[in-house]
Design an enzyme around this catalytic site. Structure first.
Site, short mmCIF file in Angstrom:
data_model
loop_
_atom_site.label_atom_id
_atom_site.label_comp_id
_atom_site.label_asym_id
_atom_site.label_seq_id
_atom_site.Cartn_x
_atom_site.Cartn_y
_atom_site.Cartn_z
N TYR A 37 -59.50 -140.02 -67.16
CA TYR A 37 -60.70 -139.31 -67.61
C TYR A 37 -60.76 -139.27 -69.13
CZ TYR A 37 -64.03 -135.46 -68.23
OH TYR A 37 -65.09 -134.68 -68.61
N LYS A 51 -63.65 -140.76 -71.74
CA LYS A 51 -64.45 -139.94 -72.64
C LYS A 51 -64.23 -140.30 -74.10
CE LYS A 51 -66.79 -137.64 -69.64
NZ LYS A 51 -68.25 -137.83 -69.51
#
Length: 230
Positions: free
Chosen positions: A156, A160
């Site tokens: 993740y 990002k």
């Protein structure tokens, strides 16, 4: 009237952002992959539902064509759709795991931006908001005073970090569009297991960037308190 399209808007931060922008007077188009959930959310908010699966070229193209046919223009695009991906021992992560996360969070963002850019360029004040995360910030995740430093979410976080970098690079190229990245912070959603501040607080930075005027910033990474380190 400002017309705004939000991906992944049937729940959590996307839904709250839609609700707040309706209150602000925007014509909101609620984008979601699941037709049943998307229509239900749109009906509750009193907005129009547009189906979109950010991982599918045909779906994204159809969504842009839908907006072109019905509204004819777009002022604000909020790239909110995202997934957390696999969470567990790092030695268990596979190439398929990271590919699945990147396909939604990064490739999907590029896919949607590409499809909707011609519509945005018909607006006198085109704006793109990319929903990123402090988990993608080197500065934030290495700061022991920040909650983000307590977690390890490699897949993740990598996605990002890419979202934020894409934002700054797009801002350099797209001189006619204001494009910024928003960090909602640790927000109590299904992503965090209900930990963190309220969804209303999490949506603050997204709403702020979605409502900037012609003199607003571009190429910035902001949370509700201000600028964040990369």
């Amino acid at each position: 009237m400002t017309t705004t399209f939000i991906t992944g808007a049937n729940k959590s931060l996307g839904y709250e952002t839609a609700r707040r922008l309706v209150e602000a007077g925007h014509t909101v188009l609620l984008g979601a992959r699941d037709p049943e959930r998307g229509r239900a959310a749109a009906e509750t908010l009193g907005v129009r539902f547009v189906r979109i699966d950010v991982t599918d070229d045909a779906s994204v193209r159809a969504a842009a064509e839908n907006v072109a046919a019905h509204e004819g223009t777009l002022d604000v695009l909020v790239n909110n759709a995202g997934v957390l991906g696999t969470v567990g021992p790092v030695e268990d992560y596979t190439a398929a795991d990271i590919s699945a996360v990147l396909d939604v969070n990064v490739v999907g963002l590029v896919r949607v931006t590409h499809a909707f850019l011609p519509l945005l360029r018909t607006s006198p004040n085109p704006v793109i908001v990319n929903v990123s995360s402090g988990m993608g910030s080197f500065g934030v995740t290495q700061d022991p005073a920040r909650v983000e430093s307590r977690y390890a979410l490699p897949l993740y976080s990598a996605s990002k970090a890419a979202v934020t970098m894409l934002t700054t690079q797009y801002a350099r190229e797209l001189k006619d569009v204001k494009i910024n990245a928003a960090d909602p912070g640790q927000t109590a959603t299904d992503f965090t297991g209900g930990l963190g501040h309220s969804v209303a607080e999490g949506a603050e930075s997204i709403v702020t960037l979605a409502t900037i005027g012609p003199d607003g910033p571009t190429g910035q990474f902001l949370d509700r308190s201000g600028s964040l380190p990369w």
